[in-house]
Design an enzyme around this catalytic site. Structure first.
Site, PDB file in Angstrom:
ATOM      1  N   ASP A   1      38.265  40.568  41.247  1.00  0.00           N
ATOM      2  CA  ASP A   1      36.863  40.319  41.569  1.00  0.00           C
ATOM      3  C   ASP A   1      36.776  40.094  43.089  1.00  0.00           C
ATOM      4  OD1 ASP A   1      34.151  39.914  41.476  1.00  0.00           O
ATOM      5  OD2 ASP A   1      34.201  38.674  39.671  1.00  0.00           O
TER       6      ASP A   1
HETATM    7  C1  BGC Z   1      30.995  39.695  40.366  1.00  0.00           C
HETATM    8  C2  BGC Z   1      31.453  40.950  39.641  1.00  0.00           C
HETATM    9  C3  BGC Z   1      31.014  42.174  40.382  1.00  0.00           C
HETATM   10  C4  BGC Z   1      31.509  42.106  41.819  1.00  0.00           C
HETATM   11  C5  BGC Z   1      31.137  43.317  42.644  1.00  0.00           C
HETATM   12  C6  BGC Z   1      31.309  39.738  41.831  1.00  0.00           C
HETATM   13  O1  BGC Z   1      30.691  38.694  42.506  1.00  0.00           O
HETATM   14  O2  BGC Z   1      31.611  38.589  39.761  1.00  0.00           O
HETATM   15  O3  BGC Z   1      30.932  40.952  38.334  1.00  0.00           O
HETATM   16  O4  BGC Z   1      31.498  43.313  39.737  1.00  0.00           O
HETATM   17  O5  BGC Z   1      30.938  40.953  42.418  1.00  0.00           O
HETATM   18  O6  BGC Z   1      29.807  43.351  42.931  1.00  0.00           O
END
Ligand code: BGC
Length: 776
Positions: free
Chosen positions: A319
Site C-alpha cells: 500500500d
Molecule cells: C489505499 C489503497 C489504495 C492506494 C492507492 C491507499 O491509501 O489504502 O486502497 O489502493 O492508496 O491509491
C-alpha cells in the site's frame, strides 16, 4: 431492466427486477470457473530469460511504482523531461493515480493519449529490453477517475444486493472503461471484512460476512479479469488489503488491529482465499500492523501465509508508502535503508508503491550492491512483474497502445448502475406499511435534507477525487459536467417515479452537519403535504480523513428529524451513508427507514421507484447495524455467549410482500441420512413461498450453528445464499449443500482451520432448523 408482475390485490402495479440469478458454482459469467485466466504457477521461460539479462537497476525499476504527480503538472501537461528522467535513471516500471487538468479528470481518450506518451518515452530510453509501464488506478466502484465513465454504487451496496451477478457485471463494465483509458490494473476488489463499524472504509467492502464477501469478490475478480491473457478489454484485479485491515482496534483508519490468530484464520482469510482460488492476478498488503507486527515486513503474513499456505502466485504490491512507513510511522526500522531491507528480505513484496520519491530504488540498489539482499530476490519479483505485463499484452508489439474501440458510458451500463441500486437498497422499518406510497392517499410529497438533492453524497468517497466530489472542491471543481450531468438525485428520482399529478417539492431544511437552513419554513409548510421524505447521512470521505470519534449521526440531523416527526406527518427517512451511523431517536421518529448506503450517482431512480412501489425492495443488511455508539464491534457471527443488542442484524431487510419458509428437509435420495462426515456433503432443501400481494426477490440465507464445540462457537455463520424471484402466490424450493467441512475452524491445537468437532449441529434457514450430527 426487464420488469415483470402487475397488479395483485392492490391498485399498485408493483414490479420487480428480473435478473438471471446464476448459481454460485457457475462463475457468474459465460465461462466456467476453470476457464478464467489466472496467474501461472511458473514464470514463462522467455520471461526468465529476460530477467536473467536485466541489470540490477532495471529490475529494481520494475519494482518501483510512483505517483503521477511526479510527471504531470496540475495543468494536466505531461512533463516529458520528468518521464524521461525516471525512465533513464530509475527504469520506473509503474505509475498510479488519477490524471486531471486543474482538478478535472481526463476523459478516457486523454488518459489513453497521455499513457501512450509515457510509454513512448519509457520505451525510448537505452535499456536491455523495452518494457512498457503498467498503470494502476483505484477503480473500486466503476472507472470513477475517468471523466464521463459509469460510476456504480459502492461495494457495500453490492453486498446488500446479495446478487453476485451484479458484482460480476459491474466489474465487466469497469474493466472495459478502465482499459479504454489505457489503464491495465485496478486496485479492487476489497476484502477487509469491516468488523469495526466506526471504520471509515466500511463502504468499500461487501460487508461483515466472510463467506458472502468471498463469493462477491470472486465474482468481481472474474468480471475484471475474465480471460485477461488474451482479452484486451480486461484488467488485472487486486485483492486488498491483506490482512485484518477491517478491524482497527481504535476504530480509526490505519490504526493497528489487535486480534487473535484464530479470528484471522476463521474470518479474515477465507475471502482472500476465495480471491486466490478465483485467480486474482495481484494483491495489496495493508497499512496496518497486526498485534504490533507491520504486515509489509511480516514473513509470517506475506510469505508463510499468503504464498506458502494460501498459494498466491500473483504479483504483490505494497500500500501507499508502506515500506517507508516502517521507518517513519511503524517505527520498526531505524532508517529508510533498514525499512527496505526488512520488507524485501522478509517478504515476497514485488512492487513498492513508493510513491513520491526514489528512495526505495536507491536504498534497494545499495543493499544489493552491499550483498545484504541477493540478486535472485530481485529476479523473483521482476519475473512476476514481467509475467503480469506479458499476460496483459503489454509486451506484444504495440500492446501498450489503447484499443480505441472500447466504449464508455453506454446506456446499458447506466441501467446496470440503476439496477445495482434497485437491488441493494434495504427497507429497515415500515411501520403501518407507510411504504409504498399510494396514489390514492399521497398527492403531495415534501422532500428535505442534505443527502436528498446531491449526487456527491450518494456517490461517496473515491468518486472523481479521492475524498469524493466535495463541495469545497477536493483539489478541484465538483460541479462540472463529468459528474453533475451524470446521475439522478434522489429528489429527481422521486419526481420521475411519482404518478402523474403528484406534487413533489424539495426544501433543504438542514445541512450535512445538521445546521438549520430553513427548518422554520419547512415546519410551516409541512401541513400542505401528505408525507415528508428526509435524506440524512454522511458527508463524503475516504480512508483516514473519514475518521470519526462518535458513531452517531450529527445531533442536528437527529433533532431535525424529530422536528419533522412532531409535525404529525408520516416521515420516511433515507440513510445515505458509508457506514452504519447510530441513529438514536431517528428510528422512532421515522415511520419508514430506508438504507440506501452509497447507491452511486445513478441511485436516485431506485429510491423513487421503491418509495412508489415500482420496485419491491430486496436488499439485506450486509452488516450488523449498531444501536449504540459504544457498540462499534458488533458482528452477527459473535460468540454465542456475547451480549447482543444491535439495532438490526446482518441479513435484515423488509419487502412489500411476505415470504414464508417451510418444509426444511433433506433431498429425497438422502432421506434419513443426517450424519455428516468430513469430506462428504448432503443437500438440504427448503420451500419458500410468497404469501403476500406483490412479486418480489427474496434472499434465502443458510446459516450453520454448532451448539457445543471446544472453542466457544459463533452464534451462527453464513454458508450459503441464493436470491430468488417469486411472483405473488408462488413457491420455490431452494437447495443448499451442507458439509462437515463448513464447520471447520481453528481449534484448541491452533492449527489454522484444522478442527471439526464431532457432535450435533444445525442448519438454520429463515425460521426453520435442520439437525445433523458430525461424526469424526
Ligand atoms: C489505499 C489503497 C489504495 C492506494 C492507492 C491507499 O491509501 O489504502 O486502497 O489502493 O492508496 O491509491
Amino acid at each position: 431492466m426487464q420488469l415483470f408482475g402487475g397488479i395483485i390485490a392492490t391498485s399498485i402495479a408493483l414490479l420487480s427486477i428480473i435478473h438471471p440469478i446464476i448459481g454460485q458454482e457457475l462463475g457468474y459469467g459465460t465461462l466456467k470457473p476453470e476457464e478464467y485466466d489466472r496467474p501461472s504457477d511458473q514464470i514463462d521461460a522467455d520471461i526468465q530469460e529476460m530477467v536473467s539479462r536485466m541489470t540490477i537497476e532495471e529490475k529494481i525499476g520494475q519494482m518501483t511504482q510512483i505517483n503521477q504527480d511526479l510527471i504531470l503538472g496540475e495543468d494536466g501537461v505531461l512533463n516529458k523531461t520528468a518521464v524521461e528522467y525516471y525512465a533513464k535513471n530509475y527504469f520506473v516500471g509503474s505509475y498510479l493515480n488519477q490524471l486531471a487538468r486543474d482538478g478535472k479528470n481526463f476523459d478516457h481518450q486523454e488518459y489513453a493519449k497521455t499513457i501512450e506518451e509515457i510509454q513512448e518515452i519509457t520505451l525510448g530510453v537505452n535499456s536491455t529490453y523495452k518494457i512498457p509501464i503498467i498503470y494502476g488506478l483505484d477503480h473500486i466502484h466503476g472507472a470513477h477517475y475517468v471523466a464521463k465513465s459509469t460510476i456504480f454504487a459502492h461495494g457495500i451496496n453490492l453486498g446488500a444486493s446479495f446478487n453476485p451477478k451484479l458484482a460480476y457485471e459491474t466489474a465487466v463494465v469497469t474493466a472495459r472503461e478502465t482499459r479504454a483509458a489505457n489503464v491495465h490494473w485496478t486496485f479492487a476488489p476489497v476484502f477487509d471484512i469491516p468488523t469495526t463499524k466506526q471504520w471509515a472504509r466500511v463502504y468499500e467492502n461487501f460487508g461483515e460476512d466472510p463467506y458472502m464477501s468471498g463469493i462477491m469478490g470472486a465474482a468481481a475478480i472474474r468480471g475484471y479479469q475474465g480471460k485477461y491473457k488474451t482479452d484486451r478489454s480486461k484488467v488485472a484485479a487486486t485483492m486488498k488489503h491483506f490482512i485484518a485491515y477491517g478491524a482497527p482496534y481504535s476504530g480509526q483508519d490505519r490504526d493497528s488491529t489487535v486480534t487473535s490468530d484464530r479470528i484471522i484464520h476463521d474470518y479474515f482469510i477465507p475471502g482472500f482465499q476465495d480471491a486466490i482460488d478465483a485467480g486474482v492476478a495481484t494483491a495489496m498488503e495493508s497499512y496496518i500492523d497486526v498485534n504490533g507486527e507491520p504486515v509489509v515486513a511480516s514473513h509470517y503474513y506475506l510469505q508463510e501465509l499468503l504464498r506458502e499456505k494460501m498459494k498466491f502466485k500473483g504479483m504483490l504490491v505494497t500500500d501507499w508508502a508502506e515500506i517507508a512507513n516502517l521507518y517513519t510511522t511503524h517505527k520498526v526500522a531505524a532508517s529508510h535503508r533498514d525499512a527496505v531491507r526488512l520488507s524485501i528480505d522478509s517478504t515476497s513484496v514485488d512492487m513498492s508503491m513508493v510513491p513520491e520519491d526514489v528512495i526505495f530504488f536507491e536504498e534497494l540498489k545499495q543493499l544489493v550492491l552491499d550483498g545484504v539482499i541477493d540478486e535472485p530476490r530481485l529476479d523473483e519479483s521482476a519475473g512476476r512483474l514481467l509475467q503480469l505485463k506479458k499476460d496483459l499484452g503489454l509486451l506484444e508489439p504495440e500492446g501498450w497502445k489503447v484499443d480505441s474501440s472500447l466504449a464508455i458510458g453506454l446506456p446499458e451500463d447506466i441501467e446496470l448502475a440503476r439496477d445495482t441500486a434497485r437491488e441493494s437498497i434495504t427497507l429497515l422499518k415500515n411501520e403501518n406499511n407507510v411504504l409504498p406510497l399510494t396514489e390514492e392517499t399521497i398527492k403531495r410529497v415534501l422532500v428535505v435534507g442534505p443527502t436528498a438533492n446531491t449526487l456527491a453524497h450518494m456517490a461517496g468517497g473515491w468518486t472523481i477525487y479521492w475524498q469524493g466530489a466535495t463541495d469545497d472542491g477536493w483539489k478541484g471543481v465538483s460541479n462540472d459536467e463529468q459528474f453533475y450531468s451524470n446521475g439522478t438525485t434522489i429528489y429527481n428520482g422521486i419526481r420521475t417515479a411519482a404518478p402523474e399529478g403528484t406534487v413533489i417539492d424539495y426544501m433543504p431544511a438542514f445541512d450535512i452537519e445538521g445546521n438549520d437552513i430553513n427548518m422554520d419554513k419547512v415546519i410551516a409548510a409541512a401541513n400542505d403535504y401528505d408525507v415528508i421524505v428526509v435524506g440524512v447521512g454522511e458527508t463524503m470521505y475516504a480512508e483516514a480523513p473519514g475518521n470519526i470519534h462518535d458513531m452517531s449521526l450529527p445531533e442536528g440531523q437527529i433533532a431535525s428529524v424529530k422536528k419533522l416527526a412532531d409535525t404529525g406527518k408520516p416521515v420516511v427517512s433515507l440513510l445515505v451513508e458509508g457506514r452504519p451511523r447510530v441513529l438514536k431517536s431517528i428510528v422512532d421518529d421515522s415511520d419508514a427507514l430506508v438504507q440506501t448506503y452509497l447507491p452511486g450517482p445513478w441511485g436516485g431512480h431506485a429510491v423513487g421507484e421503491i418509495l412508489f412501489g415500482k420496485v419491491n425492495p430486496s436488499g439485506r443488511l450486509p452488516y450488523t447495524y449498531p444501536k449504540n455508539s459504544g457498540d462499534m464491534n458488533v458482528n452477527y457471527w459473535r460468540q454465542a455467549n456475547d451480549v447482543w443488542d444491535p439495532l438490526y442484524e446482518f441479513g435484515h431487510g423488509l419487502s412489500y410482500t411476505k415470504f414464508t419458509y417451510g418444509n426444511i428437509s433433506l433431498v429425497e435420495k438422502e432421506n434419513g441420512n443426517t450424519v455428516l462426515e468430513p469430506g462428504m456433503a448432503r443437500t438440504v432443501s427448503i420451500q419458500v413461498t410468497n404469501d403476500g400481494p406483490y412479486n418480489g426477490l427474496e434472499t434465502v440465507l443458510m446459516y450453520i450453528h454448532q451448539p457445543v464445540r471446544l472453542i466457544t462457537p459463533p452464534a451462527k455463520l453464513l454458508k450459503g445464499f441464493e436470491k430468488i424471484q417469486l411472483a405473488a402466490g408462488e413457491s420455490k424450493t431452494v437447495e443448499f449443500e451442507v458439509s462437515a467441512d463448513m464447520f471447520r475452524y481453528t481449534g484448541v491445537d491452533r492449527v489454522p482451520q484444522g478442527a471439526i468437532d464431532a457432535g450435533p449441529v444445525k442448519v438454520l434457514i429463515g425460521d426453520q432448523e435442520f439437525d445433523f450430527e458430525i461424526r469424526a
